[in-house]
Every structure is written in structure tokens, then in C-alpha cells.
Design a protein around this motif. Structure first.
Motif, PDB file in Angstrom:
ATOM      1  N   ARG A  11       0.849  -1.184   0.000  1.00 32.87           N
ATOM      2  CA  ARG A  11       0.000   0.000   0.000  1.00 32.87           C
ATOM      3  C   ARG A  11       0.889   1.240   0.000  1.00 32.87           C
ATOM      4  O   ARG A  11       1.893   1.306   0.725  1.00 32.87           O
ATOM      5  N   ALA A  12       0.558   2.206  -0.778  1.00 34.82           N
ATOM      6  CA  ALA A  12       1.374   3.414  -0.886  1.00 34.82           C
ATOM      7  C   ALA A  12       1.458   4.113   0.467  1.00 34.82           C
ATOM      8  O   ALA A  12       0.453   4.290   1.153  1.00 34.82           O
ATOM      9  N   ALA A  13       2.672   4.468   0.853  1.00 36.36           N
ATOM     10  CA  ALA A  13       2.868   5.160   2.125  1.00 36.36           C
ATOM     11  C   ALA A  13       2.457   6.620   1.984  1.00 36.36           C
ATOM     12  O   ALA A  13       2.451   7.190   0.890  1.00 36.36           O
ATOM     13  N   ARG A  14       2.155   7.195   3.132  1.00 36.58           N
ATOM     14  CA  ARG A  14       1.785   8.597   3.131  1.00 36.58           C
ATOM     15  C   ARG A  14       3.000   9.446   2.791  1.00 36.58           C
ATOM     16  O   ARG A  14       4.106   9.194   3.290  1.00 36.58           O
ATOM     17  N   ARG A  15       2.834  10.400   1.938  1.00 37.15           N
ATOM     18  CA  ARG A  15       3.940  11.266   1.538  1.00 37.15           C
ATOM     19  C   ARG A  15       4.418  12.087   2.739  1.00 37.15           C
ATOM     20  O   ARG A  15       3.601  12.646   3.471  1.00 37.15           O
ATOM     21  N   PRO A  16       5.736  12.141   2.978  1.00 38.43           N
ATOM     22  CA  PRO A  16       6.230  12.907   4.142  1.00 38.43           C
ATOM     23  C   PRO A  16       5.920  14.388   3.997  1.00 38.43           C
ATOM     24  O   PRO A  16       5.806  14.918   2.886  1.00 38.43           O
ATOM     25  N   GLU A  17       5.807  15.028   5.143  1.00 43.40           N
ATOM     26  CA  GLU A  17       5.587  16.473   5.145  1.00 43.40           C
ATOM     27  C   GLU A  17       6.810  17.173   4.555  1.00 43.40           C
ATOM     28  O   GLU A  17       7.937  16.702   4.702  1.00 43.40           O
ATOM     29  N   PRO A  18       6.609  18.298   3.894  1.00 47.16           N
ATOM     30  CA  PRO A  18       7.766  19.027   3.341  1.00 47.16           C
ATOM     31  C   PRO A  18       8.720  19.465   4.454  1.00 47.16           C
ATOM     32  O   PRO A  18       8.299  19.698   5.593  1.00 47.16           O
ATOM     33  N   ALA A  19       9.981  19.555   4.111  1.00 52.33           N
ATOM     34  CA  ALA A  19      10.973  20.035   5.079  1.00 52.33           C
ATOM     35  C   ALA A  19      10.673  21.477   5.440  1.00 52.33           C
ATOM     36  O   ALA A  19      10.257  22.268   4.588  1.00 52.33           O
ATOM     37  N   PRO A  20      10.876  21.863   6.695  1.00 48.75           N
ATOM     38  CA  PRO A  20      10.608  23.244   7.091  1.00 48.75           C
ATOM     39  C   PRO A  20      11.600  24.210   6.450  1.00 48.75           C
ATOM     40  O   PRO A  20      12.731  23.841   6.119  1.00 48.75           O
ATOM     41  N   GLU A  21      11.193  25.424   6.304  1.00 50.64           N
ATOM     42  CA  GLU A  21      12.073  26.449   5.765  1.00 50.64           C
ATOM     43  C   GLU A  21      13.055  26.901   6.838  1.00 50.64           C
ATOM     44  O   GLU A  21      12.747  26.924   8.032  1.00 50.64           O
ATOM     45  N   ASP A  22      14.245  27.268   6.406  1.00 55.11           N
ATOM     46  CA  ASP A  22      15.244  27.832   7.306  1.00 55.11           C
ATOM     47  C   ASP A  22      15.347  29.321   6.998  1.00 55.11           C
ATOM     48  O   ASP A  22      15.796  29.704   5.918  1.00 55.11           O
ATOM     49  N   PRO A  23      14.914  30.189   7.913  1.00 52.04           N
ATOM     50  CA  PRO A  23      14.867  31.619   7.601  1.00 52.04           C
ATOM     51  C   PRO A  23      16.226  32.315   7.569  1.00 52.04           C
ATOM     52  O   PRO A  23      16.316  33.472   7.153  1.00 52.04           O
ATOM     53  N   ARG A  24      17.268  31.642   7.988  1.00 55.09           N
ATOM     54  CA  ARG A  24      18.580  32.289   8.035  1.00 55.09           C
ATOM     55  C   ARG A  24      19.123  32.506   6.626  1.00 55.09           C
ATOM     56  O   ARG A  24      18.766  31.766   5.698  1.00 55.09           O
ATOM     57  N   PRO A  25      19.997  33.474   6.450  1.00 57.33           N
ATOM     58  CA  PRO A  25      20.552  33.736   5.119  1.00 57.33           C
ATOM     59  C   PRO A  25      21.449  32.596   4.658  1.00 57.33           C
ATOM     60  O   PRO A  25      22.079  31.916   5.489  1.00 57.33           O
ATOM     61  N   PRO A  26      21.526  32.361   3.349  1.00 55.23           N
ATOM     62  CA  PRO A  26      22.364  31.261   2.845  1.00 55.23           C
ATOM     63  C   PRO A  26      23.845  31.601   2.937  1.00 55.23           C
ATOM     64  O   PRO A  26      24.241  32.767   3.015  1.00 55.23           O
ATOM     65  N   LEU A  27      24.630  30.556   2.912  1.00 59.66           N
ATOM     66  CA  LEU A  27      26.081  30.731   2.909  1.00 59.66           C
ATOM     67  C   LEU A  27      26.542  31.385   1.612  1.00 59.66           C
ATOM     68  O   LEU A  27      25.978  31.122   0.544  1.00 59.66           O
ATOM     69  N   PRO A  28      27.580  32.215   1.653  1.00 59.59           N
ATOM     70  CA  PRO A  28      28.219  32.651   0.406  1.00 59.59           C
ATOM     71  C   PRO A  28      28.742  31.444  -0.370  1.00 59.59           C
ATOM     72  O   PRO A  28      29.084  30.412   0.221  1.00 59.59           O
ATOM     73  N   ALA A  29      28.817  31.568  -1.677  1.00 55.46           N
ATOM     74  CA  ALA A  29      29.206  30.431  -2.519  1.00 55.46           C
ATOM     75  C   ALA A  29      30.569  29.880  -2.136  1.00 55.46           C
ATOM     76  O   ALA A  29      30.770  28.663  -2.060  1.00 55.46           O
ATOM     77  N   ALA A  30      31.537  30.773  -1.880  1.00 53.57           N
ATOM     78  CA  ALA A  30      32.892  30.305  -1.543  1.00 53.57           C
ATOM     79  C   ALA A  30      32.884  29.545  -0.217  1.00 53.57           C
ATOM     80  O   ALA A  30      33.571  28.531  -0.061  1.00 53.57           O
ATOM     81  N   ALA A  31      32.102  30.027   0.747  1.00 53.22           N
ATOM     82  CA  ALA A  31      32.035  29.348   2.040  1.00 53.22           C
ATOM     83  C   ALA A  31      31.342  27.996   1.910  1.00 53.22           C
ATOM     84  O   ALA A  31      31.722  27.022   2.570  1.00 53.22           O
ATOM     85  N   ALA A  32      30.316  27.908   1.048  1.00 49.09           N
ATOM     86  CA  ALA A  32      29.640  26.628   0.831  1.00 49.09           C
ATOM     87  C   ALA A  32      30.594  25.614   0.204  1.00 49.09           C
ATOM     88  O   ALA A  32      30.593  24.429   0.570  1.00 49.09           O
ATOM     89  N   HIS A  33      31.405  26.066  -0.737  1.00 49.56           N
ATOM     90  CA  HIS A  33      32.393  25.177  -1.351  1.00 49.56           C
ATOM     91  C   HIS A  33      33.411  24.714  -0.306  1.00 49.56           C
ATOM     92  O   HIS A  33      33.813  23.543  -0.278  1.00 49.56           O
ATOM     93  N   ARG A  34      33.811  25.629   0.573  1.00 53.90           N
ATOM     94  CA  ARG A  34      34.773  25.275   1.616  1.00 53.90           C
ATOM     95  C   ARG A  34      34.167  24.236   2.559  1.00 53.90           C
ATOM     96  O   ARG A  34      34.844  23.295   2.989  1.00 53.90           O
ATOM     97  N   LEU A  35      32.892  24.375   2.897  1.00 59.12           N
ATOM     98  CA  LEU A  35      32.235  23.406   3.778  1.00 59.12           C
ATOM     99  C   LEU A  35      32.260  22.015   3.161  1.00 59.12           C
ATOM    100  O   LEU A  35      32.516  21.020   3.855  1.00 59.12           O
TER     101      LEU A  35
END
Length: 553
Positions: A71-95
Motif C-alpha cells: 500500500r502506498a505510504a503517506r507522503r512525508p511532510e515538506p521540510a521546514p524552511e530555514d529563515p537564516r541567510p544562505p552561505l556565500p558560494a565560496a564558504a559553501a564550497h569550503r564546507l
């Protein structure tokens, strides 16, 4: 007729129907080898391995086709939003680089000149959290894996990963630790107004959830946390009472005294001892006054001597009142009873007791007094413990003494561990200044624990003292391996702006005749790794700072 009936009721079996147990037979043949175990339906010989693979492929298709649809499982709830600002691209690459690094050593056990990225991850996470960035969604699984393997990373990693980490943790059992580390099992902590939700979680939650809830409440509302603990105290298991009681260290206040006094009568010895320790950290508590009254009968000033000296008369018995107040009657192996009881009384007495008892002297003057009959080490060690427990900076300074004193560590410190604990009572600047003076006088051989107590990045005087001491050790011609711990701390704690001062240490020095063979090359390699790590840390800070500059604009 019977044979005819059998033929009529027997269900025909297709020729290509799967043989019961065929998959197990194929697995056995694969494990043992086709030379030893020929697959079912195959001829022995050079074609047996290919026949085994063909049979396994056909059986795999049969097994998959034979699965009944679920039987098809119930679709999971969407992930919550994170209101904080995103990482700069260079910092994301470093992570990504930090999370994918795998620790290891070069050939021969040498670390080489490459920075150890995994050791820089805690510092990167602390900076990212301080600047309020959100983790990139695609990095959250790797963050959870890193936190699963290293418990020291968990608080910072879960803070940075944010609400998406808890959403994922509910879908993967390997990440359930994230739910246990969060009050309410990953739900938002009930607010101060939601009294009923708090009480339900406290009464019905798992042990780890209750510990997290109590710690969180204690940090923001000590009185509410204490009342919650008192409401179920008598029904808790002894080991749970001990863990819960330990949470009162956060925000310990005089209002905790009545509850802790009741805990002195607990049926668990460990609970009683912890309650007594917490009460002795409250100088105005009744227990502290009782311990002071006992301690002053053991310590007096003998003015007949010149100069005056402290005389000690240790207790001759441990009575029921002492035991109720947390004094452990039986000493550890190799320790005398009287010195054991005496130390416990002195460490639990308020340090303000001693100035009046010893002629109005200051802590520095008291620490400098001679002590009769070889009681000096016991008395000063107990004062050290009291200074740490009561967070008394004046007594900590007196017991540490001057860092340049010939007797390194001062009159009261009997071990490096105690010196490190005494330093913990001082502010960051004073701590760094004392350790810098200690290193300048005594070198690095005993400085590792002391350096671990200093804030990051190290203050300039401390950084210079460490670099100068490493340079002296290099010039001595010995191998750098005995200083590898300090070098590792320097990579993580030295101010990145110090990198320029190290350029003169990167070349292989001329080795004196009595130097260890090849030591200069090892030192040059260690300093090259240190410089590269410092410059990498500077780049990391710049990448994380770029996002803040963009937000200001």
C-alpha cells in the motif's frame, strides 16, 4: 481411479519455475567458488562462473517480480524552511571540502604539509553559527554523518544544520541522535506559557528527552526547572536523579538551597555527594557554614613561631553529621583517613573563612605562610579545589603564583590539571598572559594542558611566546614529535595574522653536530603545515565574512 484422480488434482509446475532454496544455493556457490560447489543446473568446467552469474541474474528478476505491491505510504511532510541567510558560494564550497576530507598520514607516519581539514571543521562551524548562516540543504546529510561520528561536533553541527536536520533525522534511524539531543524529540521547545506541554513531556518523554528539556529550561528559567525536577524527584531512579541533579550546575543560585538540602538525605550516596558539592559552591548556604565551622577547628595560626605558621589538626573521626554533609568516610587506597577527611572539609568551606581565621591576611599572604608538620600540600590542594568550585579569582591567583616563579605553578598547584582548573577561574586576557609568562620561563614541555584553557585565537603575547618556544626547541636539534600536541593546538588556535612571522622558519635549518639526524627537515615540514593552516583559516574567515558584507549593503 486413484491415479487418475491424482493426475486431475495435481497442479502443473512450469518448467522454468524457481526452485525452492535456489538463491541460497547460488550464494553458497559464489562464496565457495564454482570449482568447489557447482551451481544448480550447471555443468562443471570453465563455463561454470558465467553460468552462475546468468542464474543469479535470472533469479534476481524472479525475486523482484514476485514481490507483492504494498500500500502506498503517506507522503512525508515538506521540510521546514530555514529563515537564516544562505552561505556565500565560496564558504559553501569550503564546507564541502571540510566534510569530505578524510584524516590520514603520509607514508612513514609523517603528516606532511597539508592542513588537517577535519580539525578545522569545529572552528568553521562556530564562526558560521556566530554569523547566523543557514546550512546548504545538500550539505545537511554530510553534517549529520559528521556529527554522528564525533560527539564534540554535535551541538555546533545541529545548530548550523537547523530545522532540516531534525526533519531528516525522523526519516533515517542513523541520525536519531539529533532528536535525542533536542528537547521534545525534535519538536520546538514548548514556550514558557505552554505549562501543560512542558509537564507532559517531562512525565512521558524518554530519558534523553527529559534531560535535554531540563537543561534547556535550566538555562533560561532556573526556578521552573527546579520545580519540575522536584515534582517527580521521589519517583526517579537513583542514576536518573544523579543526572538530573547535575543540571542544577547551570544557573546555580541561593534559591536552590532548600531542594539541595533535601537531597542530602537521599538514599543514593552519589546523589548526596553531588548535592553537597553544589551546596558548598554557594558560600552563603547552611552547609557551607557547617563545613566552615568544622574546618576552622582544624586550622589555626601559630604565632609562637617566627615567622608565624599555619598549624593543622586534622579530624580524628568522621561523624554522622559530616557524612550527611557529603564527607566520604572511606579514603581511596593509599590515602590516610585524617588527611582525606581534612581535605574534604577545607574544600567545602567558603574561602572567605580564612582571612578572619588567619589574622586578616589576604589570599596571597595566606598562601605564602609556612604550614607545619608536612600538611602544606594537603591544605593547598584543598584550597585549589575550593577556588575552582567557588569560582574565586583572587584565591586562584594566589595559589597559581607568578608564572615566572622557580616552583612552576605557584604554591598551591600540585599538578598540571589543577593549574589548568585554576586558570579557568580567570578571564581570558589574564589567563593568556599567565600562560605566556609560564611558557617564556619554563618552555613547552608542561604547557599543553594550560594552552587548552586559553581562548581562540590566542592573544598576541601568548602566540608569540608559543612560536618563540617552538623556535628554541627547533634550534636545540631534537625531533619535533614531542611537541606535536602543541603544534596541533597552534594550527587551530594561533591568530592567522601570525603567519607572516613564521616565514623565516620554513626553510631547513643548519643542523648542529649533536642534532638528531634529519630533525631540521621535520621541523621545516611542521612549520610549513602550520603556515598553510593559518592561511587557510584566514581564507575561511574571509569567505564567511563576505556574506555579512553583502547583507550590510
Amino acid at each position: 481411479m486413484r491415479a487418475e484422480g491424482d493426475r486431475m488434482t495435481r497442479t502443473p509446475v512450469p518448467a522454468d519455475a524457481p526452485v525452492p532454496g535456489l538463491w541460497e544455493e547460488l550464494v553458497t556457490s559464489a562464496l565457495l567458488g564454482t570449482d568447489r560447489r557447482t551451481p544448480p543446473g550447471c555443468e562443471p568446467g570453465p563455463r561454470a562462473p558465467a553460468a552462475l552469474l546468468d542464474a543469479a541474474a535470472a533469479e534476481t528478476v524472479r525475486r523482484r517480480a514476485g514481490l507483492c505491491p504494498a500500500r502506498a505510504a503517506r507522503r512525508p511532510e515538506p521540510a521546514p524552511e530555514d529563515p537564516r541567510p544562505p552561505l556565500p558560494a565560496a564558504a559553501a564550497h569550503r564546507l564541502t571540502m571540510l566534510l569530505t576530507d578524510r584524516p590520514g598520514t603520509a607514508g612513514g607516519g609523517r603528516r606532511g604539509t597539508a592542513p588537517d581539514l577535519m580539525e578545522l571543521l569545529p572552528q568553521w562551524l562556530a564562526t558560521a553559527n556566530a554569523r547566523g548562516f543557514a546550512a546548504p540543504p545538500q550539505a545537511v546529510p554530510a553534517l549529520l554523518d559528521a556529527a554522528r561520528g564525533r560527539t564534540d561536533l554535535r551541538p555546533a553541527a545541529l545548530t548550523f544544520a537547523g530545522p532540516r536536520a531534525l526533519w531528516l533525522a525522523r526519516l533515517n534511524p542513523d541520525w536519531r541522535f539529533a532528536l535525542r539531543a533536542t528537547p521534545g524529540g525534535g519538536t520546538a521547545l514548548p514556550g514558557p506559557e505552554a505549562t501543560e506541554r512542558v509537564r507532559r513531556l517531562w512525565e512521558e518523554g524518554l530519558f534523553a528527552e527529559r534531560v535535554a528539556l531540563l537543561a534547556s529550561l535550566r538555562a533560561r528559567d532556573p526556578a521552573t526547572a527546579r520545580e519540575l525536577l522536584a515534582s517527580t524527584w521521589v519517583t526517579e531512579r537513583a542514576e536518573d536523579r544523579l543526572m538530573f541533579l547535575d543540571s542544577l550546575r547551570t544557573g546555580l543560585e541561593q534559591a536552590d538551597e532548600p531542594f539541595l538540602e533535601q537531597a542530602l538525605a537521599d538514599r543514593s550516596r552519589n546523589v548526596r555527594a553531588t548535592a553537597a558539592e553544589l551546596l558548598s559552591a554557594l558560600p552563603d548556604s547552611a552547609l557551607a557554614a557547617r563545613m566552615a565551622a568544622r574546618a576552622v577547628t582544624c586550622v589555626s595560626l601559630d604565632r609562637a613561631l617566627s615567622p608565624p605558621a599555619i598549624a593543622v589538626e586534622a579530624p580524628h573521626e568522621c561523624d554522622a553529621g559530616m557524612e550527611r554533609d557529603g564527607v566520604v568516610a572511606k579514603p581511596p587506597s593509599g590515602r590516610g583517613e585524617r588527611s582525606w577527611w581534612f581535605g574534604q572539609l577545607v574544600e567545602a568551606a567558603p574561602l572567605g573563612t580564612w582571612s578572619a581565621r588567619l589574622g586578616g591576611r589576604t589570599p596571597e599572604e595566606i598562601a605564602a605562610l609556612p604550614v607545619t608538620d608536612d600538611w602544606r600540600s594537603d591544605l593547598h590542594a584543598a584550597w585549589c579545589r575550593a577556588a575552582v568550585r567557588q569560582r574565586n579569582g583572587a584565591w586562584a591567583r594566589a595559589l597559581l603564583g607568578a608564572p615566572t616563579a622557580p616552583e612552576a605553578g605557584g604554591p598551591g598547584a600540585v599538578s598540571l590539571a589543577e593549574r589548568a582548573k585554576l586558570l579557568g577561574t580567570l578571564d581570558a586576557g589574564e589567563r593568556a598572559e599567565w600562560v605566556a609568562g609560564f611558557i617564556a620561563t619554563h618552555g613547552l614541555s608542561e604547557a599543553f594542558q594550560l594552552l587548552g584553557m586559553c581562548g581562540v585565537p590566542w592573544a598576541p603575547p601568548l602566540g608569540r611566546a608559543v612560536v618563540d618556544a617552538l623556535n628554541i626547541a627547533r634550534d636545540a636539534g631534537s625531533y619535533p614529535w614531542s611537541f606535536s600536541g602543541v603544534m596541533g593546538l597552534a594550527e587551530r588556535c594561533l591568530d592567522p595574522s601570525e603567519a607572516g612571522r613564521l616565514d623565516g622558519l620554513l626553510a631547513i635549518p643548519d643542523e648542529p653536530e649533536d642534532a638528531s639526524p634529519g630533525a631540521g627537515g621535520y621541523w621545516a615540514e611542521a612549520f610549513q603545515r602550520l603556515v598553510r593552516t593559518l592561511r587557510l583559516r584566514a581564507a575561511m574567515a574571509e569567505e564567511l565574512g563576505a556574506g555579512q558584507e553583502e547583507r550590510r549593503r
